[in-house]
Design a protein around this motif. Structure first.
Motif, PDB file in Angstrom:
ATOM      1  N   VAL A  45       2.434 -23.961 -37.464  1.00  0.00           N
ATOM      2  CA  VAL A  45       3.084 -23.013 -36.557  1.00  0.00           C
ATOM      3  C   VAL A  45       4.511 -22.724 -37.022  1.00  0.00           C
ATOM      4  O   VAL A  45       4.958 -21.566 -37.013  1.00  0.00           O
ATOM      5  N   ARG A  49       5.815 -19.057 -37.961  1.00  0.00           N
ATOM      6  CA  ARG A  49       6.926 -18.435 -37.242  1.00  0.00           C
ATOM      7  C   ARG A  49       8.085 -18.084 -38.186  1.00  0.00           C
ATOM      8  O   ARG A  49       8.880 -17.200 -37.900  1.00  0.00           O
ATOM      9  N   LYS A  72      -3.353 -17.332 -31.882  1.00  0.00           N
ATOM     10  CA  LYS A  72      -2.352 -16.540 -31.161  1.00  0.00           C
ATOM     11  C   LYS A  72      -0.945 -16.798 -31.697  1.00  0.00           C
ATOM     12  O   LYS A  72      -0.065 -15.945 -31.567  1.00  0.00           O
ATOM     13  N   LEU A  73      -0.744 -17.969 -32.289  1.00  0.00           N
ATOM     14  CA  LEU A  73       0.567 -18.317 -32.838  1.00  0.00           C
ATOM     15  C   LEU A  73       0.729 -17.871 -34.286  1.00  0.00           C
ATOM     16  O   LEU A  73       1.710 -18.204 -34.942  1.00  0.00           O
ATOM     17  N   ILE A 279       5.327 -27.775 -30.188  1.00  0.00           N
ATOM     18  CA  ILE A 279       5.096 -26.402 -30.632  1.00  0.00           C
ATOM     19  C   ILE A 279       5.906 -25.411 -29.808  1.00  0.00           C
ATOM     20  O   ILE A 279       6.439 -24.428 -30.336  1.00  0.00           O
ATOM     21  N   ASP A 284      11.283 -18.741 -33.734  1.00  0.00           N
ATOM     22  CA  ASP A 284      10.788 -17.763 -34.704  1.00  0.00           C
ATOM     23  C   ASP A 284      11.923 -17.358 -35.644  1.00  0.00           C
ATOM     24  O   ASP A 284      13.084 -17.744 -35.459  1.00  0.00           O
TER      25      ASP A 284
END
Length: 297
Positions: A45, A49, A72-73, A279, A284
């Protein structure tokens, strides 16, 4: 370039308790949270990001919701096998009133990876791509050797530390990522410089060493680079190391600038510790860039 992350996927069952459960005791929890975690999932993740293309290779129970959460991530999930006879890795975490924790971990499907499945998905990698691994799955040696034959670079974060496994992998690695305690455990040297020399005498892998509040140090045959840590008020350090690793590798996919990769990773880790959770706390790229514009090392 793609980061192939051979990594764990865990569900963390977190219980707020007045005290740790004693033998024979039944205790009512004061609170409960279910979080997706595992070092592998966290690092996937983080790298996603940061803007990298990330293909996670791993395993969960058939139909597990972790697949949709990771998708979705921004993580590619085609490499995650659904195993009908396994349970997804999970942890039972007690957190007491002093914020201390007691953890029972069951690796489940993380330790039941099948080589034909892993090989099938690594076969799509090649020159310029990275294979990232942690010590929470099986098939590490086979995967590292296969990836190197395909021209991929291999990074290993040996957490939890297993000295024998890590030493056996050194000659297959392009990058070993450790914190100072892990490096000391691996080399049996208490002095940082002595520990670095010992690794350099055994192999030519680059070292990325996280030093907590002292920042991070990158060492290879050409020299070394170090960045300081950003000064922030820490709330939760759970995923800081994983965030640093994901951002560092993501930056390395885009540029050969080690110093810039370390700065971005340091900024991401600093932002991460200002938020609770694993998470959920990973920032981001836009947040990281804004933070770097507003703060100096």
């Amino acid at each position: 370039m793609t980061i192939f992350n051979l990594g764990s996927i865990n569900w963390d069952h977190c219980y707020q308790v007045s005290h740790f459960v004693r033998p024979g005791e039944t205790l009512s929890a004061q609170g409960y949270h279910l979080n997706l975690g595992g070092k592998g999932a966290n690092q996937s993740v983080a790298a996603s990001r940061a803007g990298a293309r990330v293909r996670h290779i791993g395993a969960v129970a058939e139909g597990d919701a972790a697949l949709s959460v990771l998708h979705k991530l921004g993580v590619e999930t085609a490499g995650i096998e659904q195993q009908p006879e396994q349970v997804t890795g999970h942890a039972i975490i007690q957190i007491d009133q002093n914020a201390e924790n007691a953890i029972v971990l069951h690796p489940g499907a993380n330790r039941a990876l099948n080589w034909p499945w892993v090989e099938q998905h690594l076969a799509t990698g090649g020159q310029g791509d990275w294979l990232l691994m942690q010590n929470e799955t099986n098939l590490l040696q086979q995967s590292a050797s296969y990836a190197r034959k395909r021209g991929m670079q291999v990074a290993f974060n040996p957490a939890p530390m297993d000295k024998q496994i890590t030493l056996s992998l050194l000659n297959e690695l392009d990058l070993l990522i450790v914190n100072q305690v892990e490096l000391q455990d691996l080399t049996e040297e208490t002095d940082l410089e002595a520990a670095i020399r010992k690794i350099q005498q055994q192999c030519d892998t680059a070292l990325l060493i996280t030093l907590g509040k002292q920042g991070a140090l990158y060492v290879n045959a050409e020299g070394r680079q170090q960045v300081n840590a950003y000064a922030v008020d820490a709330v939760d350090t759970t995923a800081a190391g994983d965030t640093f690793i994901g951002y560092f590798l993501a930056s390395r996919c885009l540029s050969d600038d080690i110093n810039e990769a370390m700065k971005q990773a340091s900024a991401a880790a600093a932002l991460c510790v200002t938020q609770a959770g694993a998470i959920a706390s990973i920032p981001d790229a836009t947040q990281v860039n804004t933070f770097m514009e507003e703060h100096t090392l």
